[in-house]
Design a protein around this motif. Structure first.
Motif, short mmCIF file in Angstrom:
data_model
loop_
_atom_site.label_atom_id
_atom_site.label_comp_id
_atom_site.label_asym_id
_atom_site.label_seq_id
_atom_site.Cartn_x
_atom_site.Cartn_y
_atom_site.Cartn_z
N GLN A 56 0.84 -1.20 0.00
CA GLN A 56 0.00 0.00 0.00
C GLN A 56 0.87 1.25 0.00
O GLN A 56 2.01 1.22 0.45
CB GLN A 56 -0.90 0.01 1.23
N GLY A 57 0.32 2.32 -0.49
CA GLY A 57 1.00 3.60 -0.44
C GLY A 57 2.30 3.63 -1.22
O GLY A 57 2.57 2.79 -2.06
N SER A 58 3.11 4.59 -0.90
CA SER A 58 4.38 4.80 -1.60
C SER A 58 5.53 4.16 -0.84
O SER A 58 5.69 4.38 0.35
CB SER A 58 4.65 6.31 -1.72
N VAL A 59 6.33 3.39 -1.55
CA VAL A 59 7.50 2.80 -0.90
C VAL A 59 8.55 3.87 -0.63
O VAL A 59 9.41 3.68 0.22
CB VAL A 59 8.11 1.63 -1.70
N LEU A 60 8.49 4.99 -1.33
CA LEU A 60 9.50 6.04 -1.12
C LEU A 60 9.48 6.55 0.32
O LEU A 60 10.53 6.72 0.94
CB LEU A 60 9.29 7.19 -2.10
N ALA A 61 8.30 6.77 0.86
CA ALA A 61 8.20 7.27 2.23
C ALA A 61 8.72 6.23 3.23
O ALA A 61 9.43 6.57 4.17
CB ALA A 61 6.76 7.64 2.57
#
Length: 171
Positions: free
Chosen positions: A35-40
């Motif tokens: 889920q979401g962005s792996v960058l964060a």
């Protein structure tokens, strides 16, 4: 690591592993891949590793290693969480499973970011270079005081001020 992780990754909070002191990884097992962005999450994992490196450096430690007992409880929690709250627990083949066990974070992305914001030092086995844990205190003087000895103009009373503003003893 291949032997250590044969059955399932022996991983602590998706960033470290017992038996591998001072070794941290980004984007490893039990991370936020669904889920979401792996960058964060990669950023918070990198910041976590940097906080560990800073502790090792500033306290002149030999090593930091997550406790196996704490890691076991974390892995047990992940398994229970996925079994009771996750769609990934369904009987299916998936790249997020390792020998049938879900290898994802046990909650939302923001939950992971909050959890990894500050290391839980009590979860680590800390090995010191020196026998006395307080040896890192050195000769009892700060960098600011040593700079004054060199003739530099430094404020030796930064807490004394004419306004309500933040202060620090760091240079």
């Amino acid at each position: 690591m291949k032997k250590e992780w044969a059955e399932f990754p022996n991983v602590y909070l998706s960033v470290a592993s017992p038996s591998f002191p001072n070794f941290y990884f980004i984007g490893g097992p039990t991370g936020n891949w669904a889920q979401g962005s792996v960058l964060a999450t990669h950023e918070i994992q990198a910041e976590y590793a940097l906080q560990c490196a800073l502790k090792i450096s500033s306290e002149d430690l030999h090593s930091l290693e997550p406790s196996q007992a704490v890691t076991n409880e974390y892995l047990e929690h992940i398994e229970t969480w996925h079994r009771t709250k996750s769609v990934w627990a369904e009987d299916c083949k998936s790249w997020v499973k390792w020998n049938g066990r879900v290898a994802l974070w046990c909650g939302s992305m923001i939950h992971m970011l909050k959890t990894l914001r500050v290391p839980r030092w009590e979860d680590f086995v800390i090995r010191r270079k020196e026998g006395n844990m307080w040896a890192f205190l050195g000769d009892g003087r700060t960098e600011r005081e040593m700079l004054q000895d060199e003739g530099r103009d430094v404020d030796l009373a930064p807490w004394m001020r004419n306004e309500d503003s933040a202060w620090t003893v760091d240079i």
